[in-house]
Design an enzyme around this catalytic site. Sequence first.
Site, PDB file in Angstrom:
ATOM      1  N   ALA A  34       0.871  -1.227   0.031  1.00  0.00           N
ATOM      2  CA  ALA A  34       0.059  -0.022   0.002  1.00  0.00           C
ATOM      3  C   ALA A  34       0.838   1.370   0.170  1.00  0.00           C
ATOM      4  O   ALA A  34       2.048   1.253   0.428  1.00  0.00           O
ATOM      5  CB  ALA A  34      -0.710  -0.155   1.402  1.00  0.00           C
TER       6      ALA A  34
ATOM      7  N   GLY B  20       0.800  -5.125   0.858  1.00  0.00           N
ATOM      8  CA  GLY B  20      -0.363  -5.186   0.063  1.00  0.00           C
ATOM      9  C   GLY B  20      -0.075  -5.725  -1.422  1.00  0.00           C
ATOM     10  O   GLY B  20      -0.797  -6.390  -1.981  1.00  0.00           O
TER      11      GLY B  20
ATOM     12  N   GLU C 279      -0.273  -9.383  -0.554  1.00  0.00           N
ATOM     13  CA  GLU C 279      -1.505  -9.865  -0.430  1.00  0.00           C
ATOM     14  C   GLU C 279      -1.988  -9.711  -1.769  1.00  0.00           C
ATOM     15  O   GLU C 279      -3.079 -10.471  -2.117  1.00  0.00           O
ATOM     16  CB  GLU C 279      -2.056  -8.496   0.232  1.00  0.00           C
ATOM     17  CG  GLU C 279      -1.785  -8.858   1.820  1.00  0.00           C
ATOM     18  CD  GLU C 279      -2.090  -7.662   2.627  1.00  0.00           C
ATOM     19  OE1 GLU C 279      -1.978  -6.689   2.378  1.00  0.00           O
ATOM     20  OE2 GLU C 279      -2.889  -8.014   3.637  1.00  0.00           O
TER      21      GLU C 279
ATOM     22  N   GLU D  25       3.844  -5.041   7.705  1.00  0.00           N
ATOM     23  CA  GLU D  25       2.778  -4.118   8.113  1.00  0.00           C
ATOM     24  C   GLU D  25       3.269  -3.662   9.813  1.00  0.00           C
ATOM     25  O   GLU D  25       3.017  -2.696  10.112  1.00  0.00           O
ATOM     26  CB  GLU D  25       1.575  -4.572   8.009  1.00  0.00           C
ATOM     27  CG  GLU D  25       0.975  -4.552   6.443  1.00  0.00           C
ATOM     28  CD  GLU D  25       1.385  -5.530   5.535  1.00  0.00           C
ATOM     29  OE1 GLU D  25       2.146  -6.468   6.126  1.00  0.00           O
ATOM     30  OE2 GLU D  25       0.626  -5.566   4.555  1.00  0.00           O
TER      31      GLU D  25
HETATM   32  N1  3HC Z   1       4.475   3.546   0.088  1.00  0.00           N
HETATM   33  C1  3HC Z   1       4.994   4.610  -0.276  1.00  0.00           C
HETATM   34  N2  3HC Z   1       6.236   4.989  -0.748  1.00  0.00           N
HETATM   35  C2  3HC Z   1       7.034   3.991  -0.427  1.00  0.00           C
HETATM   36  C3  3HC Z   1       6.821   2.843   0.028  1.00  0.00           C
HETATM   37  C4  3HC Z   1       5.386   2.587   0.077  1.00  0.00           C
HETATM   38  N3  3HC Z   1       4.733   1.099   0.518  1.00  0.00           N
HETATM   39  N4  3HC Z   1       7.637   1.804  -0.199  1.00  0.00           N
HETATM   40  C5  3HC Z   1       8.885   2.592  -0.449  1.00  0.00           C
HETATM   41  N5  3HC Z   1       8.440   3.813  -0.740  1.00  0.00           N
HETATM   42  C6  3HC Z   1       9.235   5.044  -1.078  1.00  0.00           C
HETATM   43  C7  3HC Z   1      10.311   5.545  -0.221  1.00  0.00           C
HETATM   44  O1  3HC Z   1       9.532   6.556   0.687  1.00  0.00           O
HETATM   45  C8  3HC Z   1      11.202   6.152  -0.971  1.00  0.00           C
HETATM   46  O2  3HC Z   1      10.750   7.606  -1.375  1.00  0.00           O
HETATM   47  P1  3HC Z   1      11.747   8.572  -1.589  1.00  0.00           P
HETATM   48  O3  3HC Z   1      12.752   8.102  -2.619  1.00  0.00           O
HETATM   49  O4  3HC Z   1      11.060   9.661  -1.942  1.00  0.00           O
HETATM   50  O5  3HC Z   1      12.428   8.810  -0.329  1.00  0.00           O
HETATM   51  C9  3HC Z   1      11.328   5.396  -2.362  1.00  0.00           C
HETATM   52  O6  3HC Z   1       9.898   4.690  -2.237  1.00  0.00           O
HETATM   53  C10 3HC Z   1      12.212   4.157  -2.455  1.00  0.00           C
HETATM   54  O7  3HC Z   1      12.195   3.530  -1.129  1.00  0.00           O
HETATM   55  P2  3HC Z   1      13.720   3.224  -0.552  1.00  0.00           P
HETATM   56  O8  3HC Z   1      14.645   4.320  -0.406  1.00  0.00           O
HETATM   57  O9  3HC Z   1      13.371   2.534   1.076  1.00  0.00           O
HETATM   58  O10 3HC Z   1      14.377   2.176  -1.430  1.00  0.00           O
HETATM   59  P3  3HC Z   1      14.903   0.467  -1.155  1.00  0.00           P
HETATM   60  O11 3HC Z   1      15.352   0.108  -2.364  1.00  0.00           O
HETATM   61  O12 3HC Z   1      16.187   1.001   0.056  1.00  0.00           O
HETATM   62  O13 3HC Z   1      13.826  -0.095  -0.427  1.00  0.00           O
HETATM   63  C11 3HC Z   1      11.624  -1.190   0.100  1.00  0.00           C
HETATM   64  C12 3HC Z   1      12.659  -0.862  -0.754  1.00  0.00           C
HETATM   65  C13 3HC Z   1      12.449  -2.611   0.591  1.00  0.00           C
HETATM   66  C14 3HC Z   1      10.549  -1.602  -0.699  1.00  0.00           C
HETATM   67  C15 3HC Z   1      11.462  -0.421   1.261  1.00  0.00           C
HETATM   68  O14 3HC Z   1      11.285   1.120   0.642  1.00  0.00           O
HETATM   69  C16 3HC Z   1      10.390  -0.604   2.144  1.00  0.00           C
HETATM   70  O15 3HC Z   1      10.660  -1.396   2.966  1.00  0.00           O
HETATM   71  N6  3HC Z   1       9.132  -0.194   1.985  1.00  0.00           N
HETATM   72  C17 3HC Z   1       8.075  -0.240   2.709  1.00  0.00           C
HETATM   73  C18 3HC Z   1       7.312  -1.691   2.580  1.00  0.00           C
HETATM   74  C19 3HC Z   1       6.153  -1.764   3.498  1.00  0.00           C
HETATM   75  O16 3HC Z   1       6.370  -1.508   4.488  1.00  0.00           O
HETATM   76  N7  3HC Z   1       5.199  -2.228   2.777  1.00  0.00           N
HETATM   77  C20 3HC Z   1       4.156  -2.562   3.614  1.00  0.00           C
HETATM   78  C21 3HC Z   1       3.133  -1.207   3.283  1.00  0.00           C
HETATM   79  S1  3HC Z   1       1.691  -1.119   4.340  1.00  0.00           S
HETATM   80  C22 3HC Z   1       0.634  -2.331   3.478  1.00  0.00           C
HETATM   81  O17 3HC Z   1       0.985  -2.827   2.415  1.00  0.00           O
HETATM   82  C23 3HC Z   1      -0.811  -2.447   3.980  1.00  0.00           C
HETATM   83  C24 3HC Z   1      -1.594  -3.456   3.299  1.00  0.00           C
HETATM   84  O18 3HC Z   1      -1.402  -4.687   4.132  1.00  0.00           O
HETATM   85  C25 3HC Z   1      -2.983  -3.042   3.153  1.00  0.00           C
END
Ligand code: 3HC
Length: 646
Positions: free
Chosen positions: A56, A97, A100, A120
């Site tokens: 997400a 997500g 998922e 999450e």
């Molecule tokens: N939403 C919005 N922006 C995101 C994002 C996300 N899920 N994941 C990464 N980004 C953005 C970062 O903020 C960053 O933005 P910036 O360049 O403006 O600073 C850009 O994408 C690149 O991210 P990273 O610098 O972290 O890149 P890496 O290659 O080092 O890492 C990653 C990639 C492993 C995907 C890491 O970004 C990460 O862990 N992201 C979060 C993953 C996460 O927690 N997903 C779960 C979200 S909650 C969800 O899905 C709810 C669902 O159950 C309904």
Amino acid sequence: MVHDAVRVVRLDNPPVNALGQSLRSAVVEGIAAANSDPTVRAIVLSGTDKAFSAGADITEFGTPLSTAKPDFPEMLASLENSPKPVVAAVAGVCMGGGLELALAAHARVARPDARIALPEITLGVIPGAGGTQRLPRALPADEALDMILNGKARTAADLKDTGLFDAVDENVIEAAKALAEDLAEGKRHAVLLRDRGPDNAALGAAVARMRGEPGLRQATVAALDAVEAAADRPFDDGLALEHRLFAQLETSDDAKALRHAFFAERALSKPEGSAPKGGAVERVGIVGSGTMGRGIAISVAKAGIEVTMVDLDADALSTAREMIKASLVRDVEKSRVPAEKLDQILGRLGYAQGLDALASSDLIIEAVFEDMDVKLKVFSDLERICRPEAVLASNTSMLDIDRIAASTANPGRVVGLHFFSPANIMRLLEVVRGTATSTATLATAVAFARRIGKVPVIAGNCHGFIGNRMLEAYLDRAFTLIEEGVSPYAIDKALEDWGMAMGPFRILDLAGNDVSYSVRKTRKAMYPHVYISPLGEIMYLAGRLGQKSGGGWYDYGPDAPKGRPSPDVEALLKKERLTITRPQRTCAPNDIISELISALAREGTHILAEGHAASSSDIDIVYLYGYGFPRYRGGPMYYCMTHGLT
Ligand code: 3HC
Ligand code: NAI
């Protein structure tokens, strides 16, 4: 069937295919278009090489866009209800997500190095798009629960035999197309995860085991509730519960603080310049093979960089060699380092008694005694010996980087690299910019820090830089609370119950009350107008140095390795309070927390105002990564801002 009969619907929302409202909409449209095209018989849903999807869009959390149509349930339904089979082709990151989404497809194929996670929980929420219901239907109970509760990424190769993927293949798109064709032609059959049963008994038992763990946060409890529902309720009821719990958590204090921490890490201030061409660090010299030198050497060698360690003392060098090897062997035993890498890492480490061995180093990190004269001599020798382009760094925790730099002819190449102990474990690295530090030097230092897996925060050259300067203010307040009649044990307990890894007096016992005494003595000389409690000196003079002397604020022994409250200290404090004569008061745990966390943030505000930190979120990162501040509280600056504390 011809290959063209398989429609590839490709997610394309750089950089990580976050599933915001517009991408959700594109998925629904892409699947619908494929279904209404009579030439298409099956669908492959893929992402880019780097990301199937990171889940997400976190920036939408807590805003109306988070649930704007099409929402996650609608998007997943478009896959599950698709009359034509949908195969997810997973490469790169597949998280939250994103995973998922893949779980709602009819089948899944992954590239071996794809990174799979439900992170999450690290954002203070639970999987909100069926992850708690579908993953336990795809994986053995313990593994599913572990992924949901820990949020750690695993590779598809590692999950190969679990049944999560129908195939793990380097040519993921081709393999997914072939599987989609087989499904369309009825050569193979797929059962949606929602129609499979989890192992109810194993799942129930795994949940029950985890419920017994102490100190579970709200999101973990919710995750257990949701997974339990997967075991004992019909699929749609479990999904509804998960949905409700997710919505409650999305705006919780923990989730907001954890989102702040997530974005603070990514917003860390960056140097204006870039590392000069040819400025890559391939050979590092370390001067001083003590506690810090050893830890730094391990971090650097593990990152694939050659290290030469220099010490005047031959015995110290051979002890360092043995201790470094023992530490790496422990890493192998605990599977933190692959066994086949051990010799390579050890082979990158060289030891020498004279600074001449550093003539070809690209970066030299000084980690000798915390004594200005000793450091000045080392830097003037390094200047003579090292290449003119080499960066010269000091690991000093308190000394003036400008004074050190001034002892060299080119102060632009001098920078502070303040590692935290144990340096091979702690990820924080304060990169201290002196007045003369050049932008190229700073950029080289920051790039090097990232390469060795540290979290670099750029700090100005003030006494204690960011972290230790704030720590002093925090300790000052803790000492005055004792003077006002509060027990040090009550102070530690309040903060530890609140989430700090250690209370201030445990920190002092670990670092040594002699070290703290010497820091406070220096401060007293530098800032004569600032009140510095005599209690630290009293403890030092009483020989209560901390863990190393068997007694500090706590008593230590074989039966109390973590320390127990000391009656001797209580008696000492009782006597001293009579001479200090501050008005005595009682202090509830909440007041202790407010006063001490405010003390941290107040000093942080001064640091910001003086330009020694680039942003308050940089300061939060220092505390999250260097001082055991609970991540779910966001950091001292964030906490005080959101709780109206000054
Ligand atoms: N939403 C919005 N922006 C995101 C994002 C996300 N899920 N994941 C990464 N980004 C953005 C970062 O903020 C960053 O933005 P910036 O360049 O403006 O600073 C850009 O994408 C690149 O991210 P990273 O610098 O972290 O890149 P890496 O290659 O080092 O890492 C990653 C990639 C492993 C995907 C890491 O970004 C990460 O862990 N992201 C979060 C993953 C996460 O927690 N997903 C779960 C979200 S909650 C969800 O899905 C709810 C669902 O159950 C309904
Ligand atoms: P230490 O006392 O364990 O090791 C210092 C080493 O330097 C000794 O092996 C000594 O023989 C060697 N040495 C002294 N003078 C030398 C010289 N002229 N040339 C070559 N080697 C020399 O010290 P420690 O704890 O490793 O600290 C080193 C530096 O790191 C200090 O500046 C300290 O303030 C800083 N630091 C220490 C932290 C800690 O928790 N110990 C945390 C962060 C920074």
